[in-house]
Design an enzyme around this catalytic site. Sequence first.
Site, mmCIF file in Angstrom:
data_model
loop_
_atom_site.group_PDB
_atom_site.id
_atom_site.type_symbol
_atom_site.label_atom_id
_atom_site.label_comp_id
_atom_site.label_asym_id
_atom_site.label_seq_id
_atom_site.Cartn_x
_atom_site.Cartn_y
_atom_site.Cartn_z
ATOM 1 N N ALA A 267 -10.351 10.641 43.869
ATOM 2 C CA ALA A 267 -11.742 10.332 44.201
ATOM 3 C C ALA A 267 -12.032 10.504 45.686
ATOM 4 C CB ALA A 267 -12.071 8.903 43.764
ATOM 5 N N TYR B 58 0.160 9.675 35.494
ATOM 6 C CA TYR B 58 1.574 9.407 35.755
ATOM 7 C C TYR B 58 1.672 9.067 37.250
ATOM 8 C CZ TYR B 58 2.089 11.557 31.210
ATOM 9 O OH TYR B 58 1.970 11.842 29.864
ATOM 10 N N ASN C 71 -16.152 2.390 41.750
ATOM 11 C CA ASN C 71 -15.223 3.255 41.017
ATOM 12 C C ASN C 71 -14.184 2.455 40.233
ATOM 13 O OD1 ASN C 71 -14.696 5.967 40.396
ATOM 14 N ND2 ASN C 71 -14.676 6.556 42.554
ATOM 15 N N SER D 253 -22.072 2.302 39.692
ATOM 16 C CA SER D 253 -22.857 2.544 38.488
ATOM 17 C C SER D 253 -23.461 1.214 38.061
ATOM 18 C CB SER D 253 -21.978 3.125 37.380
ATOM 19 O OG SER D 253 -20.898 2.253 37.103
ATOM 20 N N GLY E 137 -26.066 8.090 35.984
ATOM 21 C CA GLY E 137 -25.664 9.222 35.167
ATOM 22 C C GLY E 137 -26.792 10.201 34.939
ATOM 23 N N ALA F 232 -18.386 14.167 39.293
ATOM 24 C CA ALA F 232 -19.808 14.142 39.638
ATOM 25 C C ALA F 232 -20.144 12.965 40.544
ATOM 26 C CB ALA F 232 -20.656 14.090 38.368
ATOM 27 N N GLY F 233 -19.541 11.801 40.274
ATOM 28 C CA GLY F 233 -19.803 10.633 41.111
ATOM 29 C C GLY F 233 -19.326 10.826 42.537
ATOM 30 N N ASP F 234 -18.182 11.474 42.692
ATOM 31 C CA ASP F 234 -17.653 11.732 44.042
ATOM 32 C C ASP F 234 -18.530 12.732 44.787
ATOM 33 O OD1 ASP F 234 -15.482 10.081 43.330
ATOM 34 O OD2 ASP F 234 -14.399 11.800 42.499
ATOM 35 N N ASP G 298 -12.587 18.853 39.514
ATOM 36 C CA ASP G 298 -12.959 17.629 40.232
ATOM 37 C C ASP G 298 -13.824 17.902 41.444
ATOM 38 O OD1 ASP G 298 -11.055 14.764 39.900
ATOM 39 O OD2 ASP G 298 -10.884 16.416 38.499
#
Length: 319
Positions: A36, A106, A168, A196, A231, A259-261, A297
Amino acid sequence: MSNAPDVLTFGETMVALRGNGPLKLGGSMDVSVAGAESNVAIGLSRLGHAVRWSGAVGDDEAGELVLRTLRAEGVDVGAATRDPSAPTGLLLFEPRLPDVTRVHYYRAGSAGSRLTPDAVDAAFAAGAPRVLHLTGITPALGPSAAEACRRALRLARDHGTQVCLDVNFRSRLWSSDEASAELCGWLPHVDVLIASDDELPLCLPSARTASPEPEKTLLAGGIRELVVKLGSRGATVHTADNTLHSPARQVHAVDAVGAGDAFVAGYLSALLDGADVATRLDRAITTGAFAVASRGDWEGAPTRAELRLLSADPGTVVR
């Protein structure tokens, strides 16, 4: 000449493998990186801002890929650290349906989860930024990473640095109660809070007691700008003086990841430019739309010259 960046951010960036179908069936995978904070860093760099990323990677080839990618995108990684005793984290994307992608992490025991306050000290020592950008992901990685965030908040206060927090929330990393307990302690240091609408309760005091007007509660607590991501419904900015809403730009949605970043990068870019709130929101909506319309991303993040492309008529050929 000052080495101070416009923005400092840090967190875990992992190697990202993107398949073209169910993992159990094998097949080829595309290799990239994802995180992010580094997504925001790349987005800001493409918009012409000086950005420093101070994360930790393993002393391995995966870590070299992370650092090489960020350097190639113009992000300063001089304060990043290599951990010889922990690996770089790994992230797998598995598309299962046209609109459903499963994500497999991971990252337990990874270098990024062991980021130390010393790394933050080094990043500030190289030049205090105008803006410190944090997310709620980093403190969830482990005690050392959480303390690094707290150190950064104290240093930002000491240097007069503005603080932007993107909540986030990641339920795989910590519970909502754990997130609220940590992040509520940060709020007195935060100037710009981005969340959000379903994340707002995590930022409320009194053990996330429901509030009929959470926006007013947060602004009364000292937040200067509350940016609520909605959104496909766009976004709203609340300040002490006004509330401003902008609908989402209509684009062909390809991949909502990142999209948020991208939205955060656009908002901070306009803030750094000294633009008013309406312009900040418009640029954020625009950069978020670029991300939705692109795979990956951060790969679709626009340059400053490309911002106007979404205003062009459909089918336009830009020469």
